[in-house]
Design a protein around this motif. Structure first.
Motif, PDB file in Angstrom:
ATOM      1  N   ASP A 144       0.827  -1.207   0.000  1.00 43.21           N
ATOM      2  CA  ASP A 144       0.000   0.000   0.000  1.00 43.21           C
ATOM      3  C   ASP A 144       0.858   1.253   0.000  1.00 43.21           C
ATOM      4  OD1 ASP A 144      -2.252  -1.566   0.028  1.00 43.21           O
ATOM      5  OD2 ASP A 144      -2.597  -1.388   2.183  1.00 43.21           O
ATOM      6  N   TYR A 145       1.961   1.222   0.748  1.00 41.62           N
ATOM      7  CA  TYR A 145       2.837   2.394   0.784  1.00 41.62           C
ATOM      8  C   TYR A 145       3.393   2.681  -0.603  1.00 41.62           C
ATOM      9  CZ  TYR A 145       6.910   5.308   1.632  1.00 41.62           C
ATOM     10  OH  TYR A 145       7.843   6.314   1.575  1.00 41.62           O
ATOM     11  N   LEU A 146       3.863   1.657  -1.285  1.00 45.10           N
ATOM     12  CA  LEU A 146       4.445   1.852  -2.606  1.00 45.10           C
ATOM     13  C   LEU A 146       3.386   2.319  -3.604  1.00 45.10           C
ATOM     14  CD1 LEU A 146       6.812  -1.247  -2.762  1.00 45.10           C
ATOM     15  CD2 LEU A 146       7.442   1.129  -2.361  1.00 45.10           C
ATOM     16  N   LYS A 147       2.200   1.756  -3.526  1.00 46.79           N
ATOM     17  CA  LYS A 147       1.126   2.185  -4.430  1.00 46.79           C
ATOM     18  C   LYS A 147       0.732   3.628  -4.163  1.00 46.79           C
ATOM     19  CE  LYS A 147      -1.041  -2.269  -5.510  1.00 46.79           C
ATOM     20  NZ  LYS A 147      -2.272  -3.087  -5.392  1.00 46.79           N
ATOM     21  N   ASN A 148       0.679   4.001  -2.887  1.00 49.71           N
ATOM     22  CA  ASN A 148       0.319   5.375  -2.551  1.00 49.71           C
ATOM     23  C   ASN A 148       1.380   6.371  -3.021  1.00 49.71           C
ATOM     24  OD1 ASN A 148      -2.064   4.585  -1.328  1.00 49.71           O
ATOM     25  ND2 ASN A 148      -1.150   4.435   0.728  1.00 49.71           N
ATOM     26  N   ARG A 149       2.626   5.895  -3.164  1.00 52.67           N
ATOM     27  CA  ARG A 149       3.666   6.751  -3.711  1.00 52.67           C
ATOM     28  C   ARG A 149       3.670   6.728  -5.234  1.00 52.67           C
ATOM     29  NH1 ARG A 149       7.522   8.327   0.323  1.00 52.67           N
ATOM     30  NH2 ARG A 149       8.370   9.632  -1.336  1.00 52.67           N
ATOM     31  N   GLY A 150       2.701   6.001  -5.818  1.00 57.22           N
ATOM     32  CA  GLY A 150       2.535   6.010  -7.261  1.00 57.22           C
ATOM     33  C   GLY A 150       3.432   5.049  -8.010  1.00 57.22           C
ATOM     34  N   LEU A 151       4.068   4.111  -7.319  1.00 60.20           N
ATOM     35  CA  LEU A 151       4.988   3.196  -7.992  1.00 60.20           C
ATOM     36  C   LEU A 151       4.258   2.010  -8.596  1.00 60.20           C
ATOM     37  CD1 LEU A 151       8.062   3.072  -5.578  1.00 60.20           C
ATOM     38  CD2 LEU A 151       7.531   4.683  -7.406  1.00 60.20           C
ATOM     39  N   MET A 271      13.592   7.323  -2.882  1.00 60.60           N
ATOM     40  CA  MET A 271      12.297   7.462  -3.541  1.00 60.60           C
ATOM     41  C   MET A 271      12.339   8.525  -4.631  1.00 60.60           C
ATOM     42  SD  MET A 271      10.250   5.157  -2.565  1.00 60.60           S
ATOM     43  CE  MET A 271       8.854   5.854  -3.438  1.00 60.60           C
ATOM     44  N   ASP A 272      13.174   9.536  -4.469  1.00 57.39           N
ATOM     45  CA  ASP A 272      13.325  10.533  -5.531  1.00 57.39           C
ATOM     46  C   ASP A 272      13.890   9.880  -6.791  1.00 57.39           C
ATOM     47  OD1 ASP A 272      12.439  12.683  -3.951  1.00 57.39           O
ATOM     48  OD2 ASP A 272      14.430  12.942  -3.088  1.00 57.39           O
ATOM     49  N   VAL A 273      14.916   9.046  -6.613  1.00 55.80           N
ATOM     50  CA  VAL A 273      15.512   8.347  -7.752  1.00 55.80           C
ATOM     51  C   VAL A 273      14.477   7.485  -8.456  1.00 55.80           C
ATOM     52  CG1 VAL A 273      17.207   6.597  -8.431  1.00 55.80           C
ATOM     53  CG2 VAL A 273      17.821   8.346  -6.751  1.00 55.80           C
ATOM     54  N   ILE A 274      13.728   6.721  -7.670  1.00 56.29           N
ATOM     55  CA  ILE A 274      12.769   5.768  -8.248  1.00 56.29           C
ATOM     56  C   ILE A 274      11.598   6.487  -8.893  1.00 56.29           C
ATOM     57  CG2 ILE A 274      11.195   3.881  -7.679  1.00 56.29           C
ATOM     58  CD1 ILE A 274      13.177   3.076  -5.483  1.00 56.29           C
ATOM     59  N   ALA A 275      11.103   7.542  -8.245  1.00 55.72           N
ATOM     60  CA  ALA A 275       9.966   8.283  -8.810  1.00 55.72           C
ATOM     61  C   ALA A 275      10.349   8.934 -10.133  1.00 55.72           C
ATOM     62  CB  ALA A 275       9.489   9.339  -7.820  1.00 55.72           C
ATOM     63  N   LEU A 276      11.544   9.476 -10.217  1.00 60.99           N
ATOM     64  CA  LEU A 276      11.984  10.076 -11.473  1.00 60.99           C
ATOM     65  C   LEU A 276      12.151   9.012 -12.555  1.00 60.99           C
ATOM     66  CD1 LEU A 276      14.590  12.735 -10.244  1.00 60.99           C
ATOM     67  CD2 LEU A 276      12.282  13.144 -11.117  1.00 60.99           C
ATOM     68  N   ALA A 277      12.673   7.861 -12.186  1.00 63.54           N
ATOM     69  CA  ALA A 277      12.820   6.782 -13.170  1.00 63.54           C
ATOM     70  C   ALA A 277      11.458   6.355 -13.705  1.00 63.54           C
ATOM     71  CB  ALA A 277      13.538   5.594 -12.543  1.00 63.54           C
ATOM     72  N   GLN A 278      10.477   6.261 -12.830  1.00 62.16           N
ATOM     73  CA  GLN A 278       9.144   5.883 -13.293  1.00 62.16           C
ATOM     74  C   GLN A 278       8.552   6.950 -14.212  1.00 62.16           C
ATOM     75  OE1 GLN A 278       6.333   3.529 -10.984  1.00 62.16           O
ATOM     76  NE2 GLN A 278       5.019   5.325 -10.938  1.00 62.16           N
TER      77      GLN A 278
END
Length: 633
Positions: A144-151, A271-278
C-alpha cells in the motif's frame, strides 16, 4: 574453466567505455586539437608521440607503433591477460561480464575473491526481501505504501525493491543458523550481534532498497520504516564490500537504462531516484546519507560530462548546495558542467514529478543555475557589490574557490568573470595576496539524524578502483619504429583504413562489390563491411576489439594508426573508387591473362580471330583502367 566471453558482449562493452577516461587515469593526457596526446608509456621518448582519438576510440604511438582500443591498452599497460582486462573495463561501466556456459565448468578455487561469499549472501538476502514483498502475510502495508507513492510493479522490479517483515529473525532463519553464514551476514551488515551475544535481523518492518555497485552486485541495503519508528531511513553499515562515501544509489540502474548517458541528476533520497525513473527520467542518483563528495563527482564525471544537483529550496538545501559546490570545484576540468536546481520549499523531486509531470521537472532541470553563477551568487550573499568594499570582499571570498579549479580554460574564464564583477583588471586580481582556501565543509550530512542512520562510520580504505595502490603496473615495452608509416600495400588495405577512420562509408559498398572480394585480406574487408552494415553505430575501437588478439587485429591496429595517410576530404568518393577498382580486379585479371596468352604465341600461328581479338582486349583493358584507375594487388 570459466566460459567463453561472447563477442557480442565485448562489442557492447567497447561501445560503452571511453578510451580517454581509461588512458587518462593511467597516463596523463593533454588536449591537442581534436585528439589527446602524451609521452608513450610503451617506449622511452622525450617528446609526445602517443595520440588518443576520442571520436574513433583508439590510440596510436607514432614512435613505436603501439596502437589499439581501450582493451588492448589495458592489457599492455597493466600487463594483464584478456579476461582480466575485460573484467576491469566492465567494472568501470557497471556491467557484469557475460560468459557462455561450458561443460565441466567448476567453481573458482584458490585465488578467488574473499568477498565472493559476501556477494552471494547479499543476493540471497535480496531474493528473500523480494519474495517477502510478493508473498509474506504482512506485506500489505508495504504494498500500500508503494502504491500510494505512485509506484508500479515494473519500477519496483527494476530497482529490486523488497520487504523486511516485522520480527527479529526472519532473515536469520532464511539464511541458516550455521556459524559461517552468520559470521558472513554480520560482516555484511545484514545481521546484528549485540553485547550479550544475541544475533538478530538489522532490517525489520521496512521497505528495503538494494544498493548495487557499478557491476550490478548488491553490496548493501537501505530501509524505509513503515510506521513511526526511528530512524526513518536506515542504511547498511560499512563492510568489506560497501563504502558509502564511494557509492551512488541508482547509478548502476541509470547506466543499464541508458546506452549513452549525457547527464546525471543528484537527488537526496531513494524514492526521488525511483519516482523520477518511473516518470521516464532514468538518470538520477542519490548519495547514501552523505554529502556529494569529490570521489562521487570523479565517478560521475567518468560517466557523463554534466551533473545537476537538485536540492530543497530551504536553508538546509542551500547549505547542502554549498558543500556540493566546494567538493565539485576540484573536479571541474574543461568540458565538464555542473548546475544547481533548487525546488520550492516543501517539494522534492518525487512529489513534484507526481503533481506536475515529467516535462515540468525537465523544464526546471534545463533552467538550473550553472556552477559559475551559483558560486558568485553564494559568495556575494550579504554583500553590497555596488560598493568598493563589497566588491573587495567578494574578491576575497571567491578567489580561493576559483584557485581550487583545475588548470584550464574554464579556470581562466572564472578569473576573468570575477575581474569583470569587481572592476579589477585581471593582472591586478591575480597578484592579490590571499590566505590559503579554507577546507571544505565536512562531507557528512547532519541535518536530520532521524532521516538517515548508519553504523561504523570509519573512513573506507583508500585502495582506489583499479587494484591495490601499492601495485605499480609494468607496461609492456616496445622498440621505437625505424621508419615512418608507409603507404597502404594493397587496395584492400586502403579500403580497410578508410573504414577504420570513417565506419559510416560501409553503407556505400553493394552486394556486387562484396561478391568480388577474395583472398585473405578480401575476406577480412568483406567481414568488416558486413559487420558495419549490421551495426552502423560502431566505432574504430569496437572494430579493433572485434578482431583483438588475431593477426587480422594486428593489421587493423596498424592501419588505424596511419591517420596521416587518410585524406581529410572526399573519403566517401575515395572509398567508392577503391571498391570499383576491387570489383574490377577479377575481370581485369582475366583480360590480362588472355592478352598474355595471345602474345605468347608466335604471330604466324595466330588465327584471324586471335589477331582481331587482341586489340579488342587491349582497348578493354585501357578502358577499364581509365574508369577504375591503376590496379593494385
Amino acid at each position: 574453466m570459466a566460459g567463453r566471453i561472447p563477442q557480442s558482449f565485448i562489442d557492447d562493452l567497447l561501445d560503452r567505455v571511453d578510451i580517454v577516461d581509461v588512458i587518462d587515469r593511467r597516463v596523463k593526457l593533454k588536449k591537442t586539437g581534436k585528439n589527446f596526446s602524451a609521452r608513450c608509456p610503451f617506449h622511452d621518448e622525450k617528446s609526445p608521440s602517443f595520440s588518443v582519438n576520442p571520436e574513433k576510440q583508439f590510440y596510436y604511438c607514432f614512435g613505436c607503433g603501439a596502437g589499439g582500443n581501450a582493451l588492448g591498452f589495458l592489457m599492455d599497460y597493466e600487463n594483464i591477460d584478456f579476461p582480466q582486462a575485460i573484467e576491469n573495463l566492465a567494472g568501470g561501466v557497471g556491467l557484469e561480464v557475460v560468459r557462455e556456459e561450458s561443460r565441466g565448468q567448476s567453481s573458482a578455487g584458490p585465488g578467488e575473491s574473499p568477498n565472493k561469499p559476501l556477494y552471494a549472501l547479499m543476493e540471497r538476502s535480496t531474493d528473500f526481501y523480494k519474495d517477502a514483498l510478493k508473498q509474506h502475510p504482512k506485506r500489505q502495508a508495504a504494498v500500500d505504501y508503494l502504491k500510494n507513492r505512485g509506484l508500479t510493479g515494473i519500477v519496483a522490479r527494476d530497482f529490486g525493491l523488497g520487504f523486511a517483515p516485522p520480527g527479529w529473525n526472519n532473515l536469520l532463519s532464511f539464511l541458516g543458523d550455521d556459524e559461517t553464514t552468520q559470521t558472513r551476514a554480520i560482516t555484511a551488515g545484514m545481521l546484528v550481534k549485540n553485547d550479550s551475544g544475541r544475533v538478530y535481523d538489522r532490517f525489520r518492518d521496512r521497505i528495503v532498497f538494494p544498493i548495487r555497485d557499478r557491476r550490478g552486485r548488491v553490496i548493501a541495503f537501505g530501509g524505509r520504516v513503515l510506521g513511526d519508528d526511528k530512524p526513518k531511513y536506515l542504511n547498511s553499515p560499512e563492510s568489506p564490500i560497501f563504502h558509502k562515501g564511494r557509492e551512488l544509489y541508482g547509478l548502476y540502474e541509470a547506466r543499464r537504462a541508458n546506452r549513452k548517458l549525457e547527464r546525471i541528476i543528484v537527488v537526496e533520497g531513494y524514492m526521488d531516484v525511483i519516482a523520477l525513473a518511473q516518470a521516464g527520467i532514468s538518470y538520477a542518483v542519490a548519495t547514501l546519507g552523505t554529502a556529494t563528495s569529490t570521489e562521487h563527482l570523479d565517478r560521475i564525471f567518468r560517466v557523463v560530462p554534466e551533473v545537476v544537483f537538485c536540492f530543497d529550496g530551504d536553508e538546509a538545501g542551500r547549505k547542502a548546495a554549498e558543500r556540493a559546490l566546494h567538493n565539485t570545484l576540484p573536479t571541474m576540468a574543461d568540458g565538464r558542467q555542473a548546475r544547481f536546481l533548487f525546488l520550492r520549499e516543501g517539494e522534492d523531486p518525487d512529489s513534484l514529478v507526481r503533481k506536475e509531470g515529467t516535462q515540468a521537472f525537465l523544464d526546471l532541470v534545463q533552467a538550473a543555475v550553472p556552477l559559475e553563477e551559483f558560486l558568485f551568487q553564494s559568495q556575494a550573499a550579504g554583500l553590497d557589490i555596488g560598493t568598493m568594499e563589497g566588491r573587495a570582499r567578494l574578491s576575497k571570498r571567491a578567489l580561493p574557490l576559483i584557485r581550487v579549479l583545475p588548470e584550464g580554460v574554464y579556470r581562466e574564464l572564472m578569473f576573468q568573470s570575477l575581474a569583470q564583477r569587481t572592476g579589477l583588471d585581471l593582472a591586478s586580481l591575480m597578484k592579490l595576496e590571499l590566505p590559503p582556501p579554507q577546507p571544505p565543509p565536512t562531507a557528512e550530512a547532519t541535518p536530520d539524524d532521524g532521516y538517515y542512520a548508519s553504523f561504523d562510520d570509519a573512513p573506507p580504505p583508500d585502495d582506489g578502483d583499479w587494484g591495490p595502490a601499492d601495485e605499480e603496473p609494468s607496461p609492456r615495452q616496445r622498440a621505437p619504429l625505424s621508419k615512418a608509416p608507409h603507404a597502404h600495400a594493397t587496395l584492400t588495405q586502403a579500403a580497410m583504413a578508410l573504414l577504420l577512420h570513417k565506419p559510416g562509408v560501409a553503407t556505400l559498398a553493394d552486394a556486387h562489390a562484396l561478391s568480388a572480394l577474395s583472398g585473405h585480406e578480401g575476406d577480412l574487408l568483406k567481414a568488416i563491411i558486413e559487420l558495419l552494415q549490421k551495426r552502423p553505430e560502431s566505432s574504430t575501437g569496437m572494430l579493433l576489439g572485434h578482431w583483438h588478439g588475431s593477426q587480422e587485429g594486428e593489421l587493423l591496429a596498424e592501419l588505424a594508426g596511419q591517420e596521416r595517410l587518410i585524406p581529410t576530404d572526399g573519403i566517401e568518393a575515395q572509398f567508392e573508387d577503391i571498391m570499383r577498382r576491387l570489383t574490377s580486379l577479377p575481370l581485369r585479371q582475366r583480360i590480362v591473362d588472355e592478352i598474355s596468352g595471345l602474345k605468347g604465341r608466335p604471330y604466324a600461328q595466330m588465327t584471324a580471330d586471335d589477331k582481331a581479338r587482341l586489340p579488342e582486349l587491349i582497348r578493354a583493358l585501357r578502358d577499364l583502367d581509365t574508369r577504375s584507375g591503376p590496379a593494385g594487388q
